[in-house]
Scaffold this motif. Sequence first.
Motif, short mmCIF file in Angstrom:
data_model
loop_
_atom_site.label_atom_id
_atom_site.label_comp_id
_atom_site.label_asym_id
_atom_site.label_seq_id
_atom_site.Cartn_x
_atom_site.Cartn_y
_atom_site.Cartn_z
N VAL A 63 -6.25 -2.97 -0.65
CA VAL A 63 -6.75 -4.35 -0.80
C VAL A 63 -7.38 -4.60 -2.16
N ALA A 101 1.04 -7.10 6.37
CA ALA A 101 0.17 -8.26 6.17
C ALA A 101 0.92 -9.40 6.85
N TRP A 105 1.09 -11.30 1.64
CA TRP A 105 0.13 -10.64 0.75
C TRP A 105 -0.50 -11.68 -0.16
N ASN A 109 -5.98 -12.89 3.20
CA ASN A 109 -5.20 -12.52 4.38
C ASN A 109 -5.53 -11.09 4.79
N ALA A 110 -5.17 -10.75 6.00
CA ALA A 110 -5.48 -9.42 6.53
C ALA A 110 -4.36 -8.42 6.26
N ARG A 112 -3.05 -4.81 7.62
CA ARG A 112 -3.18 -3.93 8.78
C ARG A 112 -2.52 -2.59 8.44
N ARG A 139 -7.86 -3.21 10.15
CA ARG A 139 -7.54 -4.46 9.46
C ARG A 139 -8.60 -4.70 8.40
N MET A 140 -8.13 -5.10 7.21
CA MET A 140 -9.06 -5.36 6.13
C MET A 140 -8.55 -6.55 5.33
N SER A 141 -9.47 -7.35 4.83
CA SER A 141 -9.11 -8.54 4.06
C SER A 141 -8.65 -8.16 2.65
N GLU A 143 -8.26 -8.35 -1.15
CA GLU A 143 -9.14 -8.84 -2.21
C GLU A 143 -8.39 -9.10 -3.51
#
Length: 168
Positions: A63, A101, A105, A109-110, A112, A139-141, A143
């Motif tokens: 991310v 995602a 992307w 957005n998340a 996974r 899951r991570m946002s 960046e």
Amino acid sequence: MDRRRCARGGHGPDPERGAAAVEFALVGTLLVVLVFGILQYGLYFNDSLNARQGVRETARMAVVGKTPSACRTTTDWSTIACTAETLLGTTPADTYVNVSAPDGWSRGNALRVCVLVRSRSDFGMLPLPNDGYVRASLRMSIEEDTTKPSGTGTADAAPGGQSWSWCD
């Protein structure tokens, strides 16, 4: 010297020694199963913790747009999958990766990341959860959207008896 043994003239088998051997055989068997069970489940839980840590580090690196040097030759989603295999420290044959995602992307957005790892603790003495496979997902946002992989993700084919349904 034992009085019973003296009464027999000191010859012949000692029945108490035979009883001790039988008792040891019974208790020793249970003790061996218990010790190997502790080892087997301890290694399984260690693999589980490694998988969780590896998934977290993989997602974080992805991310923010970072890639380990070993994975810079790959492109798109396979870079993230390579990162997971590298960070988990397992052989690729024992690691299955699903990265996506679902909304594409872009920043916010998340992402996974899911992994399925064959545990190295399967001695076959005791049954392990999920047939000895460790599952980890996160899951991570997103960046950084400087590297935009095409599509919405990629997944290795799950091994026999396993699926990615838990990853959704």
